[in-house]
Design a protein around this motif. Structure first.
Motif, mmCIF file in Angstrom:
data_model
loop_
_atom_site.group_PDB
_atom_site.id
_atom_site.type_symbol
_atom_site.label_atom_id
_atom_site.label_comp_id
_atom_site.label_asym_id
_atom_site.label_seq_id
_atom_site.Cartn_x
_atom_site.Cartn_y
_atom_site.Cartn_z
ATOM 1 N N GLY B 537 52.838 31.795 12.135
ATOM 2 C CA GLY B 537 54.043 32.622 12.178
ATOM 3 C C GLY B 537 53.787 33.989 11.574
ATOM 4 N N SER B 538 54.864 34.605 11.128
ATOM 5 C CA SER B 538 54.737 35.959 10.599
ATOM 6 C C SER B 538 54.247 35.901 9.146
ATOM 7 C CB SER B 538 56.075 36.682 10.684
ATOM 8 O OG SER B 538 57.035 35.951 9.979
ATOM 9 N N VAL B 539 53.527 36.942 8.770
ATOM 10 C CA VAL B 539 52.812 36.947 7.494
ATOM 11 C C VAL B 539 53.131 38.221 6.737
ATOM 12 C CG1 VAL B 539 50.526 36.959 6.443
ATOM 13 C CG2 VAL B 539 50.931 35.604 8.493
ATOM 14 N N GLU B 570 55.415 44.158 5.963
ATOM 15 C CA GLU B 570 55.354 44.624 4.587
ATOM 16 C C GLU B 570 56.664 44.363 3.842
ATOM 17 O OE1 GLU B 570 52.846 45.460 3.001
ATOM 18 O OE2 GLU B 570 51.374 46.174 4.455
ATOM 19 N N MET B 571 56.523 44.010 2.575
ATOM 20 C CA MET B 571 57.690 43.878 1.720
ATOM 21 C C MET B 571 58.144 45.271 1.306
ATOM 22 S SD MET B 571 56.863 40.688 -0.756
ATOM 23 C CE MET B 571 55.094 40.518 -0.660
ATOM 24 N N ALA B 572 59.405 45.366 0.873
ATOM 25 C CA ALA B 572 59.914 46.664 0.434
ATOM 26 C C ALA B 572 59.046 47.197 -0.703
ATOM 27 C CB ALA B 572 61.360 46.529 -0.023
ATOM 28 N N ARG B 573 58.634 46.308 -1.574
ATOM 29 C CA ARG B 573 57.761 46.741 -2.667
ATOM 30 C C ARG B 573 56.356 46.223 -2.392
ATOM 31 N NH1 ARG B 573 60.417 46.184 -8.524
ATOM 32 N NH2 ARG B 573 58.251 46.625 -8.996
ATOM 33 N N SER B 574 55.528 47.081 -1.836
ATOM 34 C CA SER B 574 54.152 46.694 -1.569
ATOM 35 C C SER B 574 53.256 47.873 -1.915
ATOM 36 C CB SER B 574 53.979 46.300 -0.107
ATOM 37 O OG SER B 574 54.262 47.410 0.711
ATOM 38 N N GLY B 575 51.952 47.684 -1.747
ATOM 39 C CA GLY B 575 51.021 48.755 -2.094
ATOM 40 C C GLY B 575 51.103 49.074 -3.577
ATOM 41 N N TYR B 576 51.118 50.365 -3.902
ATOM 42 C CA TYR B 576 51.116 50.728 -5.318
ATOM 43 C C TYR B 576 52.422 50.360 -6.006
ATOM 44 C CZ TYR B 576 53.935 54.867 -4.239
ATOM 45 O OH TYR B 576 54.938 55.694 -3.841
ATOM 46 N N GLU B 604 61.707 36.164 -3.511
ATOM 47 C CA GLU B 604 62.911 36.706 -2.877
ATOM 48 C C GLU B 604 62.543 37.928 -2.029
ATOM 49 O OE1 GLU B 604 65.763 35.344 -2.709
ATOM 50 O OE2 GLU B 604 66.716 37.020 -1.642
ATOM 51 N N ASP B 605 61.626 38.757 -2.568
ATOM 52 C CA ASP B 605 61.116 39.892 -1.776
ATOM 53 C C ASP B 605 60.488 39.386 -0.481
ATOM 54 O OD1 ASP B 605 61.831 41.446 -3.888
ATOM 55 O OD2 ASP B 605 59.788 41.886 -4.580
ATOM 56 N N VAL B 606 59.727 38.285 -0.605
ATOM 57 C CA VAL B 606 59.069 37.708 0.572
ATOM 58 C C VAL B 606 60.119 37.226 1.568
ATOM 59 C CG1 VAL B 606 57.622 35.821 1.379
ATOM 60 C CG2 VAL B 606 57.003 37.043 -0.703
ATOM 61 N N ALA B 611 59.064 36.435 6.459
ATOM 62 C CA ALA B 611 57.723 35.920 6.752
ATOM 63 C C ALA B 611 57.655 34.427 6.432
ATOM 64 C CB ALA B 611 56.688 36.681 5.946
ATOM 65 N N ASP B 612 56.820 33.709 7.219
ATOM 66 C CA ASP B 612 56.636 32.272 6.969
ATOM 67 C C ASP B 612 55.505 32.027 5.999
ATOM 68 O OD1 ASP B 612 58.443 31.863 9.077
ATOM 69 O OD2 ASP B 612 56.803 32.146 10.503
ATOM 70 N N LEU B 613 54.700 33.056 5.735
ATOM 71 C CA LEU B 613 53.504 32.844 4.935
ATOM 72 C C LEU B 613 53.207 34.113 4.143
ATOM 73 C CD1 LEU B 613 50.448 30.977 6.191
ATOM 74 C CD2 LEU B 613 50.060 33.112 5.025
ATOM 75 N N VAL B 614 52.832 33.931 2.876
ATOM 76 C CA VAL B 614 52.388 35.075 2.084
ATOM 77 C C VAL B 614 50.883 34.971 1.933
ATOM 78 C CG1 VAL B 614 52.961 36.460 0.080
ATOM 79 C CG2 VAL B 614 54.288 34.407 0.576
ATOM 80 N N ALA B 615 50.196 36.024 2.288
ATOM 81 C CA ALA B 615 48.762 36.074 2.018
ATOM 82 C C ALA B 615 48.582 36.666 0.627
ATOM 83 C CB ALA B 615 48.066 36.940 3.056
ATOM 84 N N VAL B 616 47.752 36.012 -0.179
ATOM 85 C CA VAL B 616 47.496 36.490 -1.530
ATOM 86 C C VAL B 616 45.990 36.606 -1.717
ATOM 87 C CG1 VAL B 616 49.584 35.581 -2.586
ATOM 88 C CG2 VAL B 616 47.590 34.135 -2.381
ATOM 89 N N GLY B 617 45.615 37.228 -2.828
ATOM 90 C CA GLY B 617 44.191 37.390 -3.083
ATOM 91 C C GLY B 617 43.853 37.188 -4.541
ATOM 92 N N CYS B 618 44.619 36.328 -5.212
ATOM 93 C CA CYS B 618 44.444 36.190 -6.654
ATOM 94 C C CYS B 618 44.877 34.796 -7.084
ATOM 95 C CB CYS B 618 45.295 37.245 -7.355
ATOM 96 S SG CYS B 618 45.414 37.053 -9.128
#
Lengths: 274, 673
Positions: B537-539, B570-576, B604-606, B611-618
């Motif tokens: 789905g959407s990510v 993209e979430m409203a609060r993303s990037g920097y 809640e931001d997600v 989106a059905d899935l959050v990609a993380v890296g940590c």
């Protein structure tokens, strides 16, 4: 939290206050065998620091090397200015040196862990010291409730969370086990700056110890208790039940002579005394 | 009359400002010494202001235009007013320029006033509410008084009849304007930010943060090491005077715009922290007094007016009631959102860690599980207190190549403490399968690896951090590798930015360190990986603080997701501006209660993106976000998404490719004694 307790009590050593000496040893981490402050000794220091208007001094007898020093400094990091270190040879019996130092000091209450984490770790040191000094000894101290006119009212920890209130005559030796409150954090700065007051004492070499071969203890596997029962309730009861000794005997309201007689009889039965 | 009065007013305001400046400088100089290049620092101010500071201000277009009009108009008007009215230079051209400058400033002040009607909650009220009026007073006063000089009004109009009354009114307005703009600038009014801010830019503690003409990356996020060898100095910051003088100067530069407050995850969660209030408290401590005059949002749950301090009094008292409470300092997740947003380039996180260092190293007062975690790190080199020899147990079936056997490899895979966590083990397995699919020559340290020291350092235990770091550096020095790759942004940051200063000439600690997303992206660009088409789905993607804000890596993870065929919502609060998951800085260990949990807010931001899935890296983000109760989006590490989409080559190919690898490692094994 233990950390919130102000340790100003310890620092304001009023002459009228109680003199508490804590015997500390070099501990050993169970997993990595790194030198550290011994858990039970640190609990003893913690208990001493929380006593009202007590002046706390720390005493250690042993050899002085860098690894041991770091471990001993762990106690200083709990907010204590100095520790008296009686230098002894590796194979020395530290009892005579400790007894001499305690006799010379004005200590009224001596706290220590139940058993060391290194060396023989037989847990016999406090008993031998009590015998050498002729002081009473109390084991498994959970809390000191109050101290007045040369006696202390203390709580002794018994198995399964039981507590027994005792009144003991000072001076006395008390050992602390894991039922005492946990030790506060050791801070790096005070630990580094604290003073090690080194005293040289002749070592009474323990000849027998020299012949011993010492190796790290390993946890023995426990025999599984197999409960033959179809019902979950029974299995749970068996798992949660007290491990009853069975042959024990509780003596209430007996004279010291009767008590001693009973203990003497038991020791003979068990073959400890012949 | 005005011709004589005006120079007197101007020069006495300037004289008072000079006296105030000396007093203010003396307040800053209470701090510890910190050498700075005085002349070249001052020379840098225009560029740092116009480029770096403006770059931050411009994220809010409205206020950037406002500030250009107001500040530009004011600086020009003030300089010209001194020349035209102070020294009486009768130049019509200059007078016209002065008129233009005051008009610009007036327009700016109208915009300032508009923004404050009504003021948003992040802005401070109190004296700040009169600032737009003061700006208008200065600009109108200077405008009118310049009209005769410019020849618009007849000379001497203020000397006759009604002109006298007008002159008196005008003088009063100018006194007000000068009082705020010149006198208030150095005596603690709202305009203080201009004076302290300019010097703060000149003498910033991290000059490497600012860009130069050569271009390139300008980021400075690693914490400064603490000298532990000196037995006499206390460790960390106990009293405001223990900060370095340029840190105190930085606090004084705060313009109370509340951008930090708006992005702070702890503040939003109702934990007792507000970065703006914290900086103001440091100013209160530096000058001495109570926080009763603070006119912004308080620390959640802590009313204003109960705390006070002095330059040489403790900041944190065990009993509470000093300048700040300990839980305020322990609420911080060190996510650096405040530092990233701060238009005055104030370093909040440095200050918080400096104060934490004192609490941990001198007081021995790390809250909740802090003491236990630090003891574990000291005794077992990992925060969980696990047997260090069991570090590789999770990979018993993976036959991981060990550095101790191979001695050299292209990639040193830094596993991190996630090896003890079953969830993170899945990520590591996924990443290892990616490395194997791309035939990367890699090796791990295995049981020789220790915690990187990140948590210890953020909890203020610099001693344990340095001990871990130095031992890790010694271990790494034995082996040859061209880069370190890790799945943990915290280890990544520490290895990349904080080990360097602990290296020695024999064992330098300047490594080429990459986050696994960056490395996977390189593999993708080099055509070493082939993927199935994305069928999920959407990510959306959650930027880890220690990867994004700390190290500026925003694109590689998104590129990898794009290569997988995923279009990131993209979430409203993303990037920097990404919102922290709540897992950094030892915050889950100190666990200061708030009204809600930070990861709940992030999920809640997600949810808002659908989106059905959050990609993380940590690993921290994974743990924190997966701790949110369902129903919620699934959480998957980028490595897992990549591994799931891998097309492993046909068995024949694979056999011919993978067989030589173990054989090679065996020959190496025989070669080593």
């Amino acid at each position: 939290m233990p950390h919130d307790v102000s340790n100003t009590n310890a620092k304001s050593s009023t002459p009228s206050g109680l003199n508490v000496t804590v015997l500390v040893s070099v501990g050993r981490h169970p997993l990595t065998a790194r030198a550290r402050r011994s858990d039970q000794d640190a609990r003893a220091v913690e208990m001493a620091l929380t006593l009202q208007s007590a002046s706390v001094s720390l005493l250690h007898a042993g050899q002085q090397d860098s690894e041991n020093e770091e471990a001993i400094r762990g106690y200083l990091g709990m907010g204590i200015d100095s520790v008296d270190l009686i230098e002894q040879k590796p194979q020395a019996d530290v009892i005579p040196a400790l007894a001499k130092a305690l006799r010379a000091s004005a200590a009224q209450l001596v706290l220590t862990g139940t058993r060391a984490e290194t060396g023989e770790a037989s847990g016999i040191t406090p008993y031998l010291l009590a015998e050498a000094l002729g002081w009473p000894i109390i084991t498994g101290l959970a809390a000191v409730e109050k101290i007045e006119q040369g006696t202390a009212v203390v709580l002794q920890a018994l198995p399964r969370g039981k507590r027994r209130r005792l009144r003991i005559r000072l001076p006395a030796i008390a050992t602390v086990d894991s039922s005492a409150p946990p030790a506060r954090q050791s801070a790096f700065g005070p630990a580094k700056r604290g003073e090690l007051a080194i005293h040289l004492e002749p070592s009474a070499i323990d000849e027998a110890l020299g012949t011993w071969h010492i190796q790290p203890a390993r946890k023995r596997p426990k025999r599984l208790k197999i409960v033959k029962s179809s019902s979950a309730r029974d299995r749970f009861k068996a798992a949660a039940a007290k491990a009853d000794g069975g042959g024990g005997q509780t003596l209430n309201d007996v004279t010291p002579e009767q008590g001693a007689e009973a203990i003497f009889k038991l020791l003979k039965e068990e073959g400890v005394l012949r | 009359m005005l011709d004589t009065l005006l120079p007197i007013l101007l020069f006495s305001a300037l004289a008072l400002a000079a006296i105030g400046a000396v007093r203010r400088v003396r307040l800053w100089r209470q701090g510890r010494p910190s050498p700075v290049p005085t002349i070249s620092g001052l020379m840098q101010v225009p560029r740092r202001y116009l480029v770096d500071l403006h770059h931050v201000v411009e994220r809010d277009k409205y206020i950037s235009h406002t500030h250009v009009a107001t500040a530009g108009g004011f600086v020009l008007a003030a300089l010209l007013a001194i020349v035209v009215h102070g020294f009486g230079l009768d130049s019509t051209i200059l007078a016209w320029v002065l008129l233009a400058a005051t008009i610009s400033m007036f327009i700016g002040s109208l915009l300032v006033a508009k923004r404050r009607s009504p003021p948003p909650s992040r802005l401070s009220k109190g004296p700040w509410m009169r600032l737009p009026k003061s700006l208008m007073a200065f600009s109108i006063g200077m405008f009118v008084v310049t009209l005769p000089t410019a020849g618009i009004l007849p000379e001497g109009i203020f000397q006759s009849g009604a002109g006298w009354i007008a002159a008196l009114v005008l003088a009063a307005v100018i006194v007000w304007g000068l009082g705020e703009m010149f006198f208030g600038m150095t005596w603690g009014g709202p305009m203080k930010h201009a004076f302290a801010g300019a010097l703060h830019l000149a003498f910033h503690r991290r000059p490497e943060r600012f860009s130069n003409r050569a271009g390139g990356e300008h980021r400075s996020t690693g914490l400064k090491p603490l000298a532990l060898d000196d037995d006499r100095t206390k460790l960390g910051v106990e009293v405001p005077a223990d900060f370095t003088w340029n840190q105190l100067l930085g606090f004084d530069a705060c313009v109370q715009c509340g951008r930090c407050e708006a992005v702070c995850p702890a503040f939003a969660a109702g934990q007792p922290l507000n970065p703006k209030k914290l900086i103001q408290d440091m100013v209160v401590g530096m000058a001495g007094g109570s926080d009763a005059n603070y006119a912004g949002s308080p620390y959640p749950g802590k009313p204003v007016g109960e705390h006070a301090g002095t330059p040489h009094g403790p900041i944190v008292d065990r009993a509470g009631g000093a300048l700040v409470d300990a839980e305020t300092l322990w609420s911080c997740t060190t996510c650096r959102a405040c530092v990233e947003e701060c238009p005055m380039m104030i370093e909040h996180v440095d200050a918080i860690v400096d104060m934490r260092r004192f609490l941990t190293l001198e007081h021995g007062n790390t809250p909740n599980k802090g003491a236990e975690v630090l003891d574990n790190l000291i005794a077992t080199d990992n925060p969980g207190g696990f047997d260090p020899d069991s570090r590789l147990h999770w990979a018993a079936d993976l036959n991981l190549p060990l550095m101790a056997d191979k001695r050299e490899a292209e990639v040193l895979l830094w596993l991190g403490d996630g090896v003890f966590d079953m969830r993170n083990q899945r990520t590591l397995r996924a990443f290892i399968s990616v490395l194997r699919a791309a035939n990367v020559d890699f090796a791990v340290l295995g049981t020789e690896e220790r915690d990187s020291g990140d948590v210890a350092r953020r909890l203020g235990d610099e001693a344990t951090f340095q001990s871990l770091a130095k031992r890790n550096i010694r271990t790494l020095a034995q082996y040859r590798f061209s880069r370190i790759v890790t799945c943990d942004p915290h280890s990544f940051h520490v290895l990349k930015n904080e080990y360097g200063e602990l290296g020695t000439p024999e064992t330098p600690a300047d490594y080429h360190v990459q986050h696994h997303s960056t490395y996977i992206n390189e593999l993708v660009l080099a055509d070493k990986l082939t993927f199935k088409a994305w069928k999920g789905g959407s990510v959306t993607y959650h930027d880890p603080c220690y990867l994004g804000r700390y190290n500026g890596e925003y694109e590689a993870p998104r590129d990898v997701l794009r290569a997988l065929g995923i279009e990131v919502k993209e979430m409203a609060r993303s990037g920097y501006r990404s919102r922290c998951c709540g897992g950094g800085g030892g915050a889950p260990i100190t666990d200061i209660p708030g009204k809600q949990r930070i990861p709940d807010m992030r999920m809640e931001d997600v949810r808002e993106t659908g989106a059905d899935l959050v990609a993380v890296g940590c690993p921290q983000c994974t743990a924190m976000l997966e701790g949110v109760v369902e129903p919620r989006a699934d959480i998957k590490d980028i490595a897992e998404l990549v591994a799931d989409a891998l097309i492993i080559k046909t068995p024949d190919d694979k056999a011919t490719q993978s067989k030589p690898a173990p054989a090679a490692s065996r020959t190496v094994l025989e070669a080593t004694p």
